[in-house]
Design a protein around this motif. Structure first.
Motif, PDB file in Angstrom:
ATOM      1  N   SER A  89      76.157 -27.937  92.913  1.00  0.00           N
ATOM      2  CA  SER A  89      77.394 -28.722  92.877  1.00  0.00           C
ATOM      3  C   SER A  89      77.592 -29.332  91.493  1.00  0.00           C
ATOM      4  O   SER A  89      76.645 -29.856  90.897  1.00  0.00           O
ATOM      5  N   LEU A  90      78.830 -29.276  90.999  1.00  0.00           N
ATOM      6  CA  LEU A  90      79.165 -29.805  89.681  1.00  0.00           C
ATOM      7  C   LEU A  90      80.189 -30.930  89.814  1.00  0.00           C
ATOM      8  O   LEU A  90      81.117 -30.845  90.629  1.00  0.00           O
ATOM      9  N   PHE A  91      80.016 -31.968  88.984  1.00  0.00           N
ATOM     10  CA  PHE A  91      80.883 -33.140  89.010  1.00  0.00           C
ATOM     11  C   PHE A  91      81.394 -33.410  87.593  1.00  0.00           C
ATOM     12  O   PHE A  91      80.675 -33.188  86.616  1.00  0.00           O
ATOM     13  N   ALA A  92      82.613 -33.881  87.486  1.00  0.00           N
ATOM     14  CA  ALA A  92      83.223 -34.111  86.178  1.00  0.00           C
ATOM     15  C   ALA A  92      82.461 -35.174  85.398  1.00  0.00           C
ATOM     16  O   ALA A  92      82.243 -36.278  85.892  1.00  0.00           O
ATOM     17  N   ALA A  93      82.072 -34.833  84.166  1.00  0.00           N
ATOM     18  CA  ALA A  93      81.376 -35.796  83.308  1.00  0.00           C
ATOM     19  C   ALA A  93      82.297 -36.947  82.934  1.00  0.00           C
ATOM     20  O   ALA A  93      81.885 -38.105  82.891  1.00  0.00           O
ATOM     21  N   VAL A  94      83.547 -36.611  82.652  1.00  0.00           N
ATOM     22  CA  VAL A  94      84.574 -37.595  82.291  1.00  0.00           C
ATOM     23  C   VAL A  94      85.870 -37.153  82.961  1.00  0.00           C
ATOM     24  O   VAL A  94      86.200 -35.965  82.977  1.00  0.00           O
TER      25      VAL A  94
ATOM     26  N   GLY B 121      75.374 -39.212  79.358  1.00  0.00           N
ATOM     27  CA  GLY B 121      76.078 -40.456  79.636  1.00  0.00           C
ATOM     28  C   GLY B 121      76.961 -40.415  80.862  1.00  0.00           C
ATOM     29  O   GLY B 121      77.566 -41.424  81.220  1.00  0.00           O
ATOM     30  N   ALA B 122      77.055 -39.242  81.518  1.00  0.00           N
ATOM     31  CA  ALA B 122      77.941 -39.126  82.676  1.00  0.00           C
ATOM     32  C   ALA B 122      77.473 -40.035  83.803  1.00  0.00           C
ATOM     33  O   ALA B 122      76.322 -39.948  84.230  1.00  0.00           O
ATOM     34  N   PRO B 123      78.344 -40.922  84.297  1.00  0.00           N
ATOM     35  CA  PRO B 123      77.934 -41.831  85.377  1.00  0.00           C
ATOM     36  C   PRO B 123      77.793 -41.102  86.697  1.00  0.00           C
ATOM     37  O   PRO B 123      78.476 -40.116  86.952  1.00  0.00           O
ATOM     38  N   GLN B 124      76.890 -41.591  87.533  1.00  0.00           N
ATOM     39  CA  GLN B 124      76.710 -41.008  88.856  1.00  0.00           C
ATOM     40  C   GLN B 124      77.947 -41.253  89.707  1.00  0.00           C
ATOM     41  O   GLN B 124      78.629 -42.262  89.553  1.00  0.00           O
TER      42      GLN B 124
END
Length: 269
Positions: free
Chosen positions: A93-98, A187-190
């Motif tokens: 699964s991938l999540f947007a860094a910003v 630096g990508a927040p959870q």
């Protein structure tokens, strides 16, 4: 959250869907054993090996640099790797860094089989390449929030994610320069996490998630829940085995149980 659209790979199980911008993820060179590990919320906060660094010479696996000529448009010499390849397994699964605006989301022959480009509010373009699926909620010109699920990783000459960061600059032919990516990935927040309260609607963001008949790792596994499975919190949290556990019910009427809250997040209202 909608379930991701899985791309049909049956026609070519090798994962070669046309021209690719990078070489094998397991490069035949003597630096392989020295590759570093990196952890990012983009792929769920687990350590992963960096297969190819930003700016690294590509000549050891693409001698004529034919796959990387596009880098000249982004301030590189055409024989440098424009992004970073991270060795995460297929289907992660991938999540947007910003967060930002979606400028591309779909199939492709360069970052095959599919990729997502997000323009941040600062004007940067973030490229998520070689995805096996793109979340069907994503729409070109639509908004993506930081930490939002965008799809699943894929394979192209080996399982991995190719991530590029392009910043606006008149110095580069395209108007953007490809730059280092560590500061964005690390630096990508959870994504938002527990605690949850009774009555909250939550969804699974890191599958497969075990549904157990009691709180704790000693509880019997009743079922495995997939990405986006929606649940209603009945009670909790109850701490056990270093997790906060929540008793949940399911909309489909199937047997409820207990799940570890760290692998879920609140459903957007």
């Amino acid at each position: 959250m909608a379930e991701p659209e899985t791309l049909d790979t049956s026609a070519d199980p090798s994962g070669n869907y046309g021209p690719t911008e990078h070489g094998p993820s397991e490069h035949a060179d003597d630096t392989r054993s020295r590759r570093r590990m990196i952890t990012s919320a983009v792929w769920g906060g687990v350590p992963a090996k960096v297969n190819s660094e930003h700016g690294q010479s590509v000549k050891k696996w693409n001698k004529d640099c034919s796959w990387y000529q596009y880098g000249k448009n982004y301030g590189l010499d055409g024989c440098q790797h424009p992004g970073m390849d991270v060795g995460i397994r297929f289907g992660t699964s991938l999540f947007a860094a910003v967060g930002g605006k979606v400028v591309y989301a779909g199939r492709d022959t360069v970052f095959a089989p599919a990729h997502v480009n997000i323009e941040t509010d600062d004007g940067e373009i973030h490229v998520y390449g070689h995805m096996s699926s793109v979340d069907s909620d994503l729409r070109v010109n639509g908004r993506v929030q930081t930490g939002q699920f965008i799809g699943e990783s894929g394979t192209q000459n080996g399982d991995h994610l190719h991530f590029e960061r392009r910043v606006p600059s008149s110095r580069c032919t395209s108007g953007y320069c490809a730059v280092e990516v560590d500061s964005v990935l690390v630096g990508a927040p959870q994504p938002p996490a527990d605690p949850f309260a009774a009555g909250d609607r939550i969804e699974v963001v890191d599958p497969p998630l075990n549904l157990r008949d009691a709180a704790g790792l000693g509880g019997k596994v009743i079922d495995e829940l997939g990405m986006g499975a929606e649940l209603t919190v009945a009670s909790g949290p109850q701490e056990a085995d270093d997790y906060d556990w929540y008793e949940v019910t399911r909309d489909d009427g199937a047997t409820g149980g207990w799940v570890a809250g760290k692998y879920c997040r609140l459903v957007d209202s």
